[in-house]
Design a protein around this motif. Structure first.
Motif, PDB file in Angstrom:
ATOM      1  N   ALA A  86     -22.946 -44.926  -2.644  1.00  0.00           N
ATOM      2  CA  ALA A  86     -21.889 -43.993  -3.079  1.00  0.00           C
ATOM      3  C   ALA A  86     -22.545 -42.955  -3.986  1.00  0.00           C
ATOM      4  N   PRO A  87     -23.179 -41.960  -3.389  1.00  0.00           N
ATOM      5  CA  PRO A  87     -23.939 -41.014  -4.215  1.00  0.00           C
ATOM      6  C   PRO A  87     -23.071 -40.250  -5.207  1.00  0.00           C
ATOM      7  N   GLN A  88     -23.569 -40.167  -6.425  1.00  0.00           N
ATOM      8  CA  GLN A  88     -22.909 -39.401  -7.474  1.00  0.00           C
ATOM      9  C   GLN A  88     -23.618 -38.065  -7.701  1.00  0.00           C
ATOM     10  N   LYS A  89     -24.864 -37.992  -7.231  1.00  0.00           N
ATOM     11  CA  LYS A  89     -25.674 -36.783  -7.354  1.00  0.00           C
ATOM     12  C   LYS A  89     -26.360 -36.513  -6.025  1.00  0.00           C
ATOM     13  N   VAL A  90     -26.679 -35.248  -5.793  1.00  0.00           N
ATOM     14  CA  VAL A  90     -27.456 -34.886  -4.608  1.00  0.00           C
ATOM     15  C   VAL A  90     -28.829 -35.540  -4.737  1.00  0.00           C
ATOM     16  N   ALA A  91     -29.212 -36.277  -3.724  1.00  0.00           N
ATOM     17  CA  ALA A  91     -30.483 -36.990  -3.736  1.00  0.00           C
ATOM     18  C   ALA A  91     -31.014 -37.080  -2.316  1.00  0.00           C
ATOM     19  N   PHE A  92     -32.220 -37.602  -2.201  1.00  0.00           N
ATOM     20  CA  PHE A  92     -32.784 -37.862  -0.883  1.00  0.00           C
ATOM     21  C   PHE A  92     -31.838 -38.802  -0.139  1.00  0.00           C
ATOM     22  N   ALA A  93     -31.664 -38.577   1.137  1.00  0.00           N
ATOM     23  CA  ALA A  93     -30.827 -39.410   2.013  1.00  0.00           C
ATOM     24  C   ALA A  93     -29.337 -39.281   1.702  1.00  0.00           C
ATOM     25  N   THR A  94     -28.944 -38.103   1.196  1.00  0.00           N
ATOM     26  CA  THR A  94     -27.513 -37.847   1.013  1.00  0.00           C
ATOM     27  C   THR A  94     -27.096 -36.682   1.903  1.00  0.00           C
ATOM     28  N   ARG A  95     -25.835 -36.702   2.263  1.00  0.00           N
ATOM     29  CA  ARG A  95     -25.217 -35.596   2.990  1.00  0.00           C
ATOM     30  C   ARG A  95     -24.409 -34.816   1.958  1.00  0.00           C
ATOM     31  N   VAL A  96     -24.732 -33.556   1.823  1.00  0.00           N
ATOM     32  CA  VAL A  96     -24.090 -32.723   0.804  1.00  0.00           C
ATOM     33  C   VAL A  96     -23.324 -31.598   1.490  1.00  0.00           C
ATOM     34  N   THR A  97     -22.097 -31.411   1.042  1.00  0.00           N
ATOM     35  CA  THR A  97     -21.287 -30.292   1.518  1.00  0.00           C
ATOM     36  C   THR A  97     -21.231 -29.266   0.400  1.00  0.00           C
ATOM     37  N   VAL A  98     -21.562 -28.025   0.753  1.00  0.00           N
ATOM     38  CA  VAL A  98     -21.519 -26.944  -0.228  1.00  0.00           C
ATOM     39  C   VAL A  98     -20.537 -25.879   0.253  1.00  0.00           C
ATOM     40  N   LYS A  99     -19.950 -25.217  -0.715  1.00  0.00           N
ATOM     41  CA  LYS A  99     -19.046 -24.104  -0.418  1.00  0.00           C
ATOM     42  C   LYS A  99     -19.734 -22.833  -0.895  1.00  0.00           C
ATOM     43  N   ARG A 100     -19.848 -21.871  -0.003  1.00  0.00           N
ATOM     44  CA  ARG A 100     -20.500 -20.598  -0.317  1.00  0.00           C
ATOM     45  C   ARG A 100     -19.495 -19.619  -0.927  1.00  0.00           C
ATOM     46  N   ASP A 101     -20.015 -18.540  -1.475  1.00  0.00           N
ATOM     47  CA  ASP A 101     -19.173 -17.506  -2.093  1.00  0.00           C
ATOM     48  C   ASP A 101     -18.105 -16.972  -1.144  1.00  0.00           C
ATOM     49  N   ASP A 102     -18.440 -16.892   0.142  1.00  0.00           N
ATOM     50  CA  ASP A 102     -17.497 -16.335   1.115  1.00  0.00           C
ATOM     51  C   ASP A 102     -16.488 -17.367   1.620  1.00  0.00           C
ATOM     52  N   GLY A 103     -16.513 -18.571   1.035  1.00  0.00           N
ATOM     53  CA  GLY A 103     -15.555 -19.609   1.407  1.00  0.00           C
ATOM     54  C   GLY A 103     -16.035 -20.553   2.495  1.00  0.00           C
ATOM     55  N   ARG A 104     -17.123 -20.217   3.183  1.00  0.00           N
ATOM     56  CA  ARG A 104     -17.657 -21.109   4.231  1.00  0.00           C
ATOM     57  C   ARG A 104     -18.190 -22.391   3.611  1.00  0.00           C
ATOM     58  N   GLU A 105     -17.953 -23.487   4.310  1.00  0.00           N
ATOM     59  CA  GLU A 105     -18.547 -24.763   3.898  1.00  0.00           C
ATOM     60  C   GLU A 105     -19.671 -25.105   4.860  1.00  0.00           C
ATOM     61  N   GLN A 106     -20.749 -25.631   4.323  1.00  0.00           N
ATOM     62  CA  GLN A 106     -21.883 -26.076   5.123  1.00  0.00           C
ATOM     63  C   GLN A 106     -22.262 -27.476   4.689  1.00  0.00           C
ATOM     64  N   VAL A 107     -22.694 -28.260   5.663  1.00  0.00           N
ATOM     65  CA  VAL A 107     -23.081 -29.642   5.403  1.00  0.00           C
ATOM     66  C   VAL A 107     -24.553 -29.801   5.759  1.00  0.00           C
ATOM     67  N   PHE A 108     -25.307 -30.389   4.823  1.00  0.00           N
ATOM     68  CA  PHE A 108     -26.726 -30.656   5.034  1.00  0.00           C
ATOM     69  C   PHE A 108     -27.022 -32.091   4.655  1.00  0.00           C
ATOM     70  N   SER A 109     -27.938 -32.692   5.385  1.00  0.00           N
ATOM     71  CA  SER A 109     -28.473 -33.994   5.001  1.00  0.00           C
ATOM     72  C   SER A 109     -29.899 -33.772   4.527  1.00  0.00           C
ATOM     73  N   ILE A 110     -30.234 -34.374   3.394  1.00  0.00           N
ATOM     74  CA  ILE A 110     -31.567 -34.211   2.824  1.00  0.00           C
ATOM     75  C   ILE A 110     -32.428 -35.387   3.279  1.00  0.00           C
ATOM     76  N   VAL A 111     -33.484 -35.058   4.027  1.00  0.00           N
ATOM     77  CA  VAL A 111     -34.310 -36.065   4.694  1.00  0.00           C
ATOM     78  C   VAL A 111     -35.792 -35.774   4.471  1.00  0.00           C
ATOM     79  N   GLY A 112     -36.637 -36.562   5.116  1.00  0.00           N
ATOM     80  CA  GLY A 112     -38.081 -36.385   5.030  1.00  0.00           C
ATOM     81  C   GLY A 112     -38.553 -35.191   5.839  1.00  0.00           C
ATOM     82  N   GLU A 113     -39.776 -34.777   5.572  1.00  0.00           N
ATOM     83  CA  GLU A 113     -40.326 -33.583   6.224  1.00  0.00           C
ATOM     84  C   GLU A 113     -40.373 -33.699   7.745  1.00  0.00           C
ATOM     85  N   ASP A 114     -40.736 -34.851   8.269  1.00  0.00           N
ATOM     86  CA  ASP A 114     -40.833 -35.009   9.715  1.00  0.00           C
ATOM     87  C   ASP A 114     -39.471 -35.167  10.386  1.00  0.00           C
ATOM     88  N   GLU A 115     -38.436 -35.456   9.607  1.00  0.00           N
ATOM     89  CA  GLU A 115     -37.076 -35.615  10.141  1.00  0.00           C
ATOM     90  C   GLU A 115     -36.311 -34.305  10.194  1.00  0.00           C
TER      91      GLU A 115
END
Length: 161
Positions: A86-115
Protein backbone atom coordinates in the motif's frame (compact mmCIF):
# COMPACT_ATOMS: atom_id res chain seq x y z
CA UNK A 1 47.02 -2.09 -53.04
CA UNK A 2 43.30 -2.42 -53.71
CA UNK A 3 41.24 -4.48 -51.27
CA UNK A 4 39.87 -6.36 -54.29
CA UNK A 5 43.20 -8.16 -54.58
CA UNK A 6 43.60 -9.06 -50.92
CA UNK A 7 42.22 -12.44 -49.86
CA UNK A 8 40.55 -12.40 -46.45
CA UNK A 9 41.04 -15.32 -44.14
CA UNK A 10 38.17 -17.80 -44.52
CA UNK A 11 37.22 -17.65 -40.85
CA UNK A 12 37.00 -13.83 -40.93
CA UNK A 13 35.08 -13.46 -44.19
CA UNK A 14 31.98 -11.34 -43.83
CA UNK A 15 32.18 -11.03 -40.04
CA UNK A 16 31.54 -7.70 -38.41
CA UNK A 17 32.76 -6.87 -34.96
CA UNK A 18 29.69 -6.19 -32.87
CA UNK A 19 30.03 -3.72 -30.03
CA UNK A 20 28.97 -4.98 -26.64
CA UNK A 21 25.58 -3.81 -25.42
CA UNK A 22 26.23 -1.08 -22.84
CA UNK A 23 25.67 -2.05 -19.22
CA UNK A 24 24.23 0.70 -17.02
CA UNK A 25 26.28 1.84 -14.06
CA UNK A 26 23.07 2.29 -12.01
CA UNK A 27 21.94 -0.41 -9.58
CA UNK A 28 20.04 -3.08 -11.52
CA UNK A 29 16.73 -2.89 -9.64
CA UNK A 30 14.03 -5.09 -11.16
CA UNK A 31 10.47 -5.96 -10.30
CA UNK A 32 9.57 -9.67 -10.00
CA UNK A 33 8.08 -9.39 -13.51
CA UNK A 34 11.30 -7.77 -14.72
CA UNK A 35 13.30 -10.71 -13.42
CA UNK A 36 11.03 -13.05 -15.37
CA UNK A 37 11.59 -10.95 -18.49
CA UNK A 38 15.37 -11.22 -18.07
CA UNK A 39 15.10 -15.00 -17.73
CA UNK A 40 12.99 -15.10 -20.91
CA UNK A 41 15.59 -13.02 -22.77
CA UNK A 42 18.35 -15.40 -21.66
CA UNK A 43 16.37 -18.41 -22.89
CA UNK A 44 15.59 -16.69 -26.20
CA UNK A 45 19.26 -15.80 -26.72
CA UNK A 46 20.29 -19.39 -25.98
CA UNK A 47 17.81 -20.69 -28.57
CA UNK A 48 18.97 -18.17 -31.16
CA UNK A 49 22.59 -19.07 -30.48
CA UNK A 50 21.89 -22.79 -30.87
CA UNK A 51 20.02 -22.18 -34.11
CA UNK A 52 22.77 -19.93 -35.48
CA UNK A 53 25.41 -22.53 -34.59
CA UNK A 54 23.37 -25.25 -36.28
CA UNK A 55 23.09 -23.09 -39.42
CA UNK A 56 26.76 -22.00 -39.24
CA UNK A 57 25.48 -18.41 -39.28
CA UNK A 58 28.48 -16.48 -38.00
CA UNK A 59 26.66 -13.14 -37.86
CA UNK A 60 23.78 -14.78 -35.98
CA UNK A 61 26.23 -16.43 -33.59
CA UNK A 62 27.86 -13.05 -32.91
CA UNK A 63 24.50 -11.32 -32.27
CA UNK A 64 23.11 -14.10 -30.07
CA UNK A 65 26.37 -14.42 -28.12
CA UNK A 66 26.45 -10.67 -27.49
CA UNK A 67 22.81 -10.69 -26.30
CA UNK A 68 23.42 -13.73 -24.10
CA UNK A 69 26.42 -12.01 -22.46
CA UNK A 70 24.32 -8.89 -21.84
CA UNK A 71 21.32 -10.67 -20.33
CA UNK A 72 23.48 -13.03 -18.27
CA UNK A 73 25.28 -10.01 -16.78
CA UNK A 74 21.95 -8.26 -16.10
CA UNK A 75 20.63 -11.43 -14.41
CA UNK A 76 23.75 -11.69 -12.24
CA UNK A 77 23.38 -8.10 -11.02
CA UNK A 78 19.58 -8.01 -10.71
CA UNK A 79 18.23 -6.81 -7.36
CA UNK A 80 14.57 -7.76 -7.10
CA UNK A 81 12.37 -5.16 -5.40
CA UNK A 82 8.91 -6.26 -4.32
CA UNK A 83 6.14 -3.73 -4.97
CA UNK A 84 4.97 -2.01 -1.79
CA UNK A 85 1.60 -3.40 -0.63
CA UNK A 86 0.00 0.00 0.00
CA UNK A 87 2.39 2.69 -1.20
CA UNK A 88 2.28 5.99 0.65
CA UNK A 89 5.03 7.56 -1.47
CA UNK A 90 6.13 7.27 -5.08
CA UNK A 91 8.75 4.54 -5.11
CA UNK A 92 10.22 1.84 -7.30
CA UNK A 93 7.53 -0.67 -8.34
CA UNK A 94 4.65 1.75 -7.84
CA UNK A 95 2.02 2.90 -10.29
CA UNK A 96 1.60 6.65 -10.01
CA UNK A 97 -1.20 8.73 -11.47
CA UNK A 98 -0.40 12.38 -12.06
CA UNK A 99 -2.63 15.24 -13.10
CA UNK A 100 -1.11 17.78 -15.47
CA UNK A 101 -1.82 21.52 -15.61
CA UNK A 102 -4.20 21.00 -18.52
CA UNK A 103 -6.28 18.52 -16.50
CA UNK A 104 -5.03 15.36 -18.27
CA UNK A 105 -4.23 12.41 -16.05
CA UNK A 106 -1.36 10.07 -16.88
CA UNK A 107 -0.42 6.80 -15.26
CA UNK A 108 3.16 5.53 -15.05
CA UNK A 109 4.72 2.52 -13.42
CA UNK A 110 8.25 2.99 -12.13
CA UNK A 111 10.36 -0.04 -13.05
CA UNK A 112 13.90 -1.16 -13.82
CA UNK A 113 15.88 0.06 -16.81
CA UNK A 114 15.44 -3.11 -18.85
CA UNK A 115 11.67 -3.17 -18.15
CA UNK A 116 11.01 0.37 -19.32
CA UNK A 117 8.54 0.70 -22.19
CA UNK A 118 7.02 4.15 -22.55
CA UNK A 119 4.24 2.88 -24.84
CA UNK A 120 3.08 0.68 -21.97
CA UNK A 121 3.51 3.44 -19.38
CA UNK A 122 6.59 1.80 -17.85
CA UNK A 123 9.34 4.28 -17.01
CA UNK A 124 12.79 3.49 -15.64
CA UNK A 125 13.50 4.72 -12.14
CA UNK A 126 16.54 6.52 -13.55
CA UNK A 127 14.74 8.87 -15.97
CA UNK A 128 14.22 12.51 -14.95
CA UNK A 129 10.44 12.18 -14.64
CA UNK A 130 10.71 9.24 -12.24
CA UNK A 131 13.46 10.93 -10.23
CA UNK A 132 11.27 14.05 -9.88
CA UNK A 133 8.36 11.96 -8.57
CA UNK A 134 10.23 9.56 -6.24
CA UNK A 135 9.37 10.22 -2.61
CA UNK A 136 6.26 12.32 -3.30
CA UNK A 137 2.91 11.57 -1.67
CA UNK A 138 -0.63 11.98 -2.99
CA UNK A 139 -1.30 15.72 -3.19
CA UNK A 140 2.37 16.63 -3.66
CA UNK A 141 3.37 18.56 -6.75
CA UNK A 142 6.43 18.49 -9.01
CA UNK A 143 7.78 20.57 -11.84
CA UNK A 144 8.75 18.46 -14.84
CA UNK A 145 10.29 19.49 -18.14
CA UNK A 146 6.83 19.19 -19.72
CA UNK A 147 5.10 21.23 -17.02
CA UNK A 148 3.60 21.01 -13.57
CA UNK A 149 2.04 17.79 -12.20
CA UNK A 150 0.25 16.71 -9.04
CA UNK A 151 0.37 13.15 -7.69
CA UNK A 152 -3.26 12.03 -7.44
CA UNK A 153 -3.02 8.26 -6.86
CA UNK A 154 -0.53 5.55 -5.90
CA UNK A 155 -0.85 1.80 -6.30
CA UNK A 156 1.49 -1.17 -6.30
CA UNK A 157 2.27 -2.42 -9.78
CA UNK A 158 0.65 -5.67 -10.84
CA UNK A 159 2.42 -8.81 -12.06
CA UNK A 160 2.81 -7.39 -15.57
CA UNK A 161 4.24 -4.04 -14.51
Amino acid sequence: MSRAFVKEQDDQEGLEELPERPISSNPNFVTPHGLTLIDEEIEAARKLLAHAQHESDRAGIARASRDLRYWTQRRATAQTVEPPKAPQKVAFATRVTVKRDDGREQVFSIVGEDEADLEKGLIAYTVPMARALLGLEVGDEAELHAGHVEVVDLKPIDAEG
